[in-house]
Design a protein around this motif. Structure first.
Motif, PDB file in Angstrom:
ATOM      1  N   LYS A 146      45.637  40.512  30.764  1.00 51.85           N
ATOM      2  CA  LYS A 146      44.370  41.179  31.097  1.00 51.85           C
ATOM      3  C   LYS A 146      44.540  42.698  31.126  1.00 51.85           C
ATOM      4  O   LYS A 146      43.776  43.434  30.505  1.00 51.85           O
ATOM      5  N   THR A 147      45.555  43.150  31.845  1.00 50.84           N
ATOM      6  CA  THR A 147      45.790  44.588  31.964  1.00 50.84           C
ATOM      7  C   THR A 147      46.235  45.182  30.637  1.00 50.84           C
ATOM      8  O   THR A 147      45.771  46.256  30.244  1.00 50.84           O
TER       9      THR A 147
ATOM     10  N   THR B 200      43.218  45.514  28.337  1.00 47.44           N
ATOM     11  CA  THR B 200      42.332  46.564  28.844  1.00 47.44           C
ATOM     12  C   THR B 200      42.929  47.948  28.599  1.00 47.44           C
ATOM     13  O   THR B 200      42.211  48.883  28.228  1.00 47.44           O
TER      14      THR B 200
ATOM     15  N   ASP C 266      41.474  47.752  37.893  1.00 46.13           N
ATOM     16  CA  ASP C 266      42.458  46.783  37.433  1.00 46.13           C
ATOM     17  C   ASP C 266      42.977  45.927  38.580  1.00 46.13           C
ATOM     18  O   ASP C 266      43.479  46.459  39.568  1.00 46.13           O
ATOM     19  N   ASP C 267      42.831  44.640  38.427  1.00 46.96           N
ATOM     20  CA  ASP C 267      43.359  43.643  39.365  1.00 46.96           C
ATOM     21  C   ASP C 267      42.612  43.639  40.698  1.00 46.96           C
ATOM     22  O   ASP C 267      43.213  43.659  41.769  1.00 46.96           O
TER      23      ASP C 267
ATOM     24  N   THR D 141      39.336  43.957  35.824  1.00 51.50           N
ATOM     25  CA  THR D 141      40.265  42.890  35.483  1.00 51.50           C
ATOM     26  C   THR D 141      40.515  42.133  36.774  1.00 51.50           C
ATOM     27  O   THR D 141      40.678  42.728  37.838  1.00 51.50           O
ATOM     28  N   THR D 142      40.484  40.820  36.673  1.00 54.31           N
ATOM     29  CA  THR D 142      40.625  39.987  37.856  1.00 54.31           C
ATOM     30  C   THR D 142      41.113  38.604  37.459  1.00 54.31           C
ATOM     31  O   THR D 142      40.895  38.160  36.336  1.00 54.31           O
ATOM     32  N   ARG D 143      41.724  37.943  38.402  1.00 54.75           N
ATOM     33  CA  ARG D 143      42.112  36.545  38.214  1.00 54.75           C
ATOM     34  C   ARG D 143      40.996  35.620  38.662  1.00 54.75           C
ATOM     35  O   ARG D 143      41.087  34.413  38.523  1.00 54.75           O
TER      36      ARG D 143
ATOM     37  N   GLU E 133      37.583  35.598  29.169  1.00 52.19           N
ATOM     38  CA  GLU E 133      38.740  34.932  29.752  1.00 52.19           C
ATOM     39  C   GLU E 133      39.851  34.854  28.720  1.00 52.19           C
ATOM     40  O   GLU E 133      39.635  34.412  27.592  1.00 52.19           O
TER      41      GLU E 133
END
Length: 139
Positions: A6-7, A10, A85-86, A112-114, A130
């Motif tokens: 994800k990171t 991005t 981020d996150d 960005t996330t889980r 996703e």
């Protein structure tokens, strides 16, 4: 899930020349679970604005509402990109979102996330992107 890219994805987009020239102001904030909202808002100010020592002292004394307002006023007339981020919780997003004005000028906030529920909570109109696992050939 952590580690799917994800990171990394991005960052590739964030650092792209076309992206950088499209936005007047860009900022990237990496969020850990320990960060407080006030600290995050101060970090956002430090990313977007160059402040004198005197102004930095004023910012340090501001509460969350004042910090949100300062960011919002600064960004209101700009086309900006903000990457968070996150980010982990709806509550953290709820506390940050008022800092980012929507002036229908092409500005974007990227999370960005889980947590898919957080992504849907942040923008129910957009389908989250996703990332899945890559097979051996793709990786």
């Amino acid at each position: 899930m952590g580690g799917v890219g994800k990171t990394t994805l991005t960052k590739k987009l964030y650092n792209d020349t076309h992206v950088k020239t499209h936005f007047e102001s860009c900022a990237w904030i990496s969020i850990s679970q320990e960060y407080g909202v006030r600290d995050l808002l101060q970090n956002i100010i430090n990313c977007y604005m160059v402040l004198s020592e005197e102004d930095l002292k004023k910012v340090e004394k501001m509460d969350v509402i004042q910090l949100q307002h300062k960011i919002s006023v600064y960004l209101r007339e700009k086309r900006y990109l903000m990457v968070l981020d996150d980010i982990w919780t709806n509550q953290k997003w709820d506390a940050l979102q008022d800092a980012f004005p929507d002036m229908n000028n092409g500005s974007r906030v990227v999370l960005t996330t889980r947590n898919k529920d957080l992504a849907l909570h942040a923008d129910a109109q957009s389908q989250p992107h996703e990332l899945g696992f890559l097979n051996e050939e793709e990786s």
